[in-house]
Design an enzyme around this catalytic site. Sequence first.
Site, PDB file in Angstrom:
ATOM      1  N   PRO A 197     -20.752  13.517 -10.699  1.00 16.58           N
ATOM      2  CA  PRO A 197     -21.492  14.766 -10.857  1.00 16.58           C
ATOM      3  C   PRO A 197     -21.624  15.454  -9.504  1.00 16.58           C
ATOM      4  O   PRO A 197     -22.209  14.902  -8.578  1.00 16.58           O
ATOM      5  CB  PRO A 197     -22.866  14.302 -11.386  1.00 16.58           C
ATOM      6  CG  PRO A 197     -22.996  12.898 -10.886  1.00 16.58           C
ATOM      7  CD  PRO A 197     -21.607  12.330 -10.786  1.00 16.58           C
ATOM      8  N   MET A 198     -21.050  16.656  -9.380  1.00 15.66           N
ATOM      9  CA  MET A 198     -21.091  17.389  -8.109  1.00 15.66           C
ATOM     10  C   MET A 198     -21.611  18.799  -8.344  1.00 15.66           C
ATOM     11  O   MET A 198     -21.067  19.535  -9.178  1.00 15.66           O
ATOM     12  CB  MET A 198     -19.695  17.443  -7.473  1.00 15.66           C
ATOM     13  CG  MET A 198     -19.160  16.088  -7.045  1.00 15.66           C
ATOM     14  SD  MET A 198     -17.480  16.192  -6.367  1.00 15.66           S
ATOM     15  CE  MET A 198     -16.519  16.345  -7.887  1.00 15.66           C
ATOM     16  N   CYS A 234     -28.925  12.005  -4.457  1.00 11.47           N
ATOM     17  CA  CYS A 234     -28.678  13.270  -3.769  1.00 11.47           C
ATOM     18  C   CYS A 234     -29.343  13.263  -2.390  1.00 11.47           C
ATOM     19  O   CYS A 234     -30.552  13.044  -2.281  1.00 11.47           O
ATOM     20  CB  CYS A 234     -29.197  14.449  -4.581  1.00 11.47           C
ATOM     21  SG  CYS A 234     -28.954  16.050  -3.743  1.00 11.47           S
ATOM     22  N   LYS A 281     -27.228   6.720 -10.778  1.00 15.15           N
ATOM     23  CA  LYS A 281     -26.365   6.823  -9.596  1.00 15.15           C
ATOM     24  C   LYS A 281     -27.271   6.876  -8.372  1.00 15.15           C
ATOM     25  O   LYS A 281     -28.226   7.659  -8.325  1.00 15.15           O
ATOM     26  CB  LYS A 281     -25.493   8.079  -9.647  1.00 15.15           C
ATOM     27  CG  LYS A 281     -24.536   8.196  -8.440  1.00 15.15           C
ATOM     28  CD  LYS A 281     -23.527   9.329  -8.654  1.00 15.15           C
ATOM     29  CE  LYS A 281     -22.460   9.283  -7.548  1.00 15.15           C
ATOM     30  NZ  LYS A 281     -22.891   9.940  -6.325  1.00 15.15           N
ATOM     31  N   GLY A 335     -17.300   6.493  -3.243  1.00 13.25           N
ATOM     32  CA  GLY A 335     -17.260   6.818  -1.824  1.00 13.25           C
ATOM     33  C   GLY A 335     -15.892   6.611  -1.202  1.00 13.25           C
ATOM     34  O   GLY A 335     -15.383   5.489  -1.160  1.00 13.25           O
ATOM     35  N   GLY A 338     -15.414  11.569  -6.495  1.00  8.41           N
ATOM     36  CA  GLY A 338     -16.059  12.866  -6.314  1.00  8.41           C
ATOM     37  C   GLY A 338     -15.166  13.820  -5.561  1.00  8.41           C
ATOM     38  O   GLY A 338     -14.268  14.447  -6.132  1.00  8.41           O
TER      39      GLY A 338
END
Length: 332
Positions: free
Chosen positions: A18-19, A102, A141, A205, A228
């Site tokens: 999710p970005m 986040c 997450k 990552g 991502g």
Amino acid sequence: MVKIGNHTIGEFPLLLAPMEDVSDPPFRAVCKEKGADMMYTEFISAEGLIRDAAKSVQKLDIYDYERPIGIQIFGEKIESMREAAAIAEAAKPELIDINYGCPVKKVACKGAGAGILLDLPKMQTMTKEIVDRVSLPVTVKTRLGWDDSTIKIVEVAKRLQDVGIQALTIHGRTRKQMYKGEANWRFIAEVKNHPDIHIPIFGNGDVDSPEKALEYKNKYGVDGIMIGRGAIGNPWLFDQIKHYFKTGKKLAEPDINERVQITKKHLDFSVEWKGERKGIFEMRRHYTNYFRGIPNFKPYRTRLVECDNYALIIDTLDEIGSKFQNAYSFAE
């Protein structure tokens, strides 16, 4: 096979992260076409959902071709997160995901996102309230910790598992790192290999190539990988990784015509979902990424980002396809 609740998502699933301002339905559509096994919405503000804010509510839009999909929410107030989870559940995703990762200041410094890693009891209470409020599987997450001195990711995983989450994705950086430095997958492996952890653990990552995906799969033993930034302008990465896993050989990089076609498809989804004016405007952030590496591309980028006429944008894309026929001839 990896399962979340009753949903089987693959033998070694590749998840689209999710970005914010990236993982909208148009971008998810092209990633799904190119091999993403499961995807998540952009993260959605709990307060925005409760207030019925238009931007937050629009992010609940999901389509059948995207499934399985999770709706991700964030916030610092437990009651707001409870109610937001219920609103998200009504949109009928396959699962609800909680953002505890986040790092952005306006989120984390208010105690939401990665900020909750400074208050593990609150994190556990909030998660339990959400698990109890909805009937869908709940996943999380998160990051390794706030900084190097607060890495308690095994404890975090145990606490979250104890209150009922059904999968955990770990980004291998601390909040302090933001997106700098290398992701430390050693801590992710520590969680995955801990004898008390039995839920699926996904690593996130720095995965930006098939070789790295296979290396991390074999070295750290995770149940799947979340991708991502590596997928931005490169939705082909999912299929490339799967092909490499299966054959040990790399797929050729997409040529200019394929790049033009996927850009058109992304644009069409964007216009269909947001309307022509907004769809064209929000597509502008993607052009440079799709045509990364082409020499002397700047004049065409300028034309694409300054144009507000759909037909002219299509003409420009067609011209790019003709002009740069050999742009990716160096690909393996």
